[in-house]
Design a protein around this motif. Structure first.
Motif, PDB file in Angstrom:
ATOM      1  N   ARG A 176       0.823  -1.207   0.000  1.00  0.00           N
ATOM      2  CA  ARG A 176       0.000   0.000   0.000  1.00  0.00           C
ATOM      3  C   ARG A 176       0.855   1.254   0.000  1.00  0.00           C
ATOM      4  N   ASP A 177       1.913   1.244   0.778  1.00  0.00           N
ATOM      5  CA  ASP A 177       2.754   2.424   0.919  1.00  0.00           C
ATOM      6  C   ASP A 177       3.817   2.543  -0.159  1.00  0.00           C
ATOM      7  N   ARG A 227       2.959 -15.266  -3.432  1.00  0.00           N
ATOM      8  CA  ARG A 227       3.194 -14.761  -4.794  1.00  0.00           C
ATOM      9  C   ARG A 227       2.082 -13.817  -5.244  1.00  0.00           C
ATOM     10  N   GLY A 228       0.906 -13.987  -4.718  1.00  0.00           N
ATOM     11  CA  GLY A 228      -0.219 -13.144  -5.099  1.00  0.00           C
ATOM     12  C   GLY A 228      -0.101 -11.700  -4.628  1.00  0.00           C
ATOM     13  N   PHE A 229       0.770 -11.449  -3.659  1.00  0.00           N
ATOM     14  CA  PHE A 229       0.979 -10.094  -3.169  1.00  0.00           C
ATOM     15  C   PHE A 229       1.939  -9.305  -4.064  1.00  0.00           C
ATOM     16  N   TYR A 230       2.814 -10.007  -4.769  1.00  0.00           N
ATOM     17  CA  TYR A 230       3.883  -9.337  -5.496  1.00  0.00           C
ATOM     18  C   TYR A 230       3.437  -8.469  -6.680  1.00  0.00           C
ATOM     19  N   PRO A 231       2.429  -8.859  -7.457  1.00  0.00           N
ATOM     20  CA  PRO A 231       2.033  -7.943  -8.542  1.00  0.00           C
ATOM     21  C   PRO A 231       1.602  -6.569  -8.016  1.00  0.00           C
ATOM     22  N   SER A 232       0.828  -6.555  -6.952  1.00  0.00           N
ATOM     23  CA  SER A 232       0.379  -5.288  -6.374  1.00  0.00           C
ATOM     24  C   SER A 232       1.544  -4.514  -5.773  1.00  0.00           C
ATOM     25  N   THR A 244      -4.956  -4.397 -15.233  1.00  0.00           N
ATOM     26  CA  THR A 244      -5.322  -3.136 -15.879  1.00  0.00           C
ATOM     27  C   THR A 244      -4.462  -1.989 -15.366  1.00  0.00           C
ATOM     28  N   ALA A 245      -4.256  -1.938 -14.065  1.00  0.00           N
ATOM     29  CA  ALA A 245      -3.441  -0.866 -13.485  1.00  0.00           C
ATOM     30  C   ALA A 245      -1.990  -0.959 -13.962  1.00  0.00           C
ATOM     31  N   VAL A 246      -1.448  -2.166 -14.089  1.00  0.00           N
ATOM     32  CA  VAL A 246      -0.086  -2.329 -14.603  1.00  0.00           C
ATOM     33  C   VAL A 246      -0.025  -1.791 -16.028  1.00  0.00           C
ATOM     34  N   ASP A 247      -1.045  -2.103 -16.830  1.00  0.00           N
ATOM     35  CA  ASP A 247      -1.086  -1.569 -18.199  1.00  0.00           C
ATOM     36  C   ASP A 247      -1.152  -0.044 -18.193  1.00  0.00           C
ATOM     37  N   GLU A 248      -1.999   0.527 -17.337  1.00  0.00           N
ATOM     38  CA  GLU A 248      -2.138   1.984 -17.264  1.00  0.00           C
ATOM     39  C   GLU A 248      -0.825   2.654 -16.854  1.00  0.00           C
ATOM     40  N   VAL A 249      -0.167   2.090 -15.857  1.00  0.00           N
ATOM     41  CA  VAL A 249       1.102   2.671 -15.409  1.00  0.00           C
ATOM     42  C   VAL A 249       2.150   2.502 -16.507  1.00  0.00           C
ATOM     43  N   GLY A 250       2.108   1.388 -17.223  1.00  0.00           N
ATOM     44  CA  GLY A 250       3.033   1.179 -18.333  1.00  0.00           C
ATOM     45  C   GLY A 250       2.886   2.242 -19.404  1.00  0.00           C
TER      46      GLY A 250
END
Length: 114
Positions: free
Chosen positions: A18-19, A45-50, A93-99
């Motif tokens: 979060r931070d 592993r599910g925490f790492y993308p975020s 979607t957020a990874v795409d947007e930030v990309g």
């Protein structure tokens, strides 16, 4: 079970993501056994993308585009840990947007994450 929010590994890992705190040792202290105490279907592993998404977005907003791209690439390496559900779709979607924002060299806040 009483949770000590200052030392509990799951709490530290969630606040790390979060931070956007790059202290990976906090995330590495989290185990699958611990997250499964919270919910049987969770894996670390599910925490790492975020986590990498938040780091990438923070770095992008600071103008560190190369470092942001590295974290976006890292997030993508963990997509297999995301479910085919609303949360997984939101992170992808957020990874795409930030990309796109990194490619455009934008430091502006994303509309979905001001």
């Amino acid at each position: 079970m009483t949770t000590d929010f200052t030392t509990d590994a799951i709490t530290r890992a969630v606040t790390l993501g979060r931070d956007g705190d790059p202290d990976a040792a906090r995330a590495d202290a989290l185990t699958n056994d611990r997250v499964r105490q919270h919910h049987a279907g969770l894996v670390v592993r599910g925490f790492y993308p975020s986590l990498h998404l938040n780091l990438a977005d923070n770095l992008r907003r600071l103008g560190s585009f190369d470092q942001a791209r590295e974290h976006l690439d890292a997030a993508g390496r963990y997509f297999d840990a995301l479910g085919d559900d609303g949360y997984g779709a939101m992170i992808r979607t957020a990874v795409d947007e930030v990309g796109v924002a990194v490619t455009e060299r934008s430091v502006e806040p994303r509309p979905s994450h001001p």
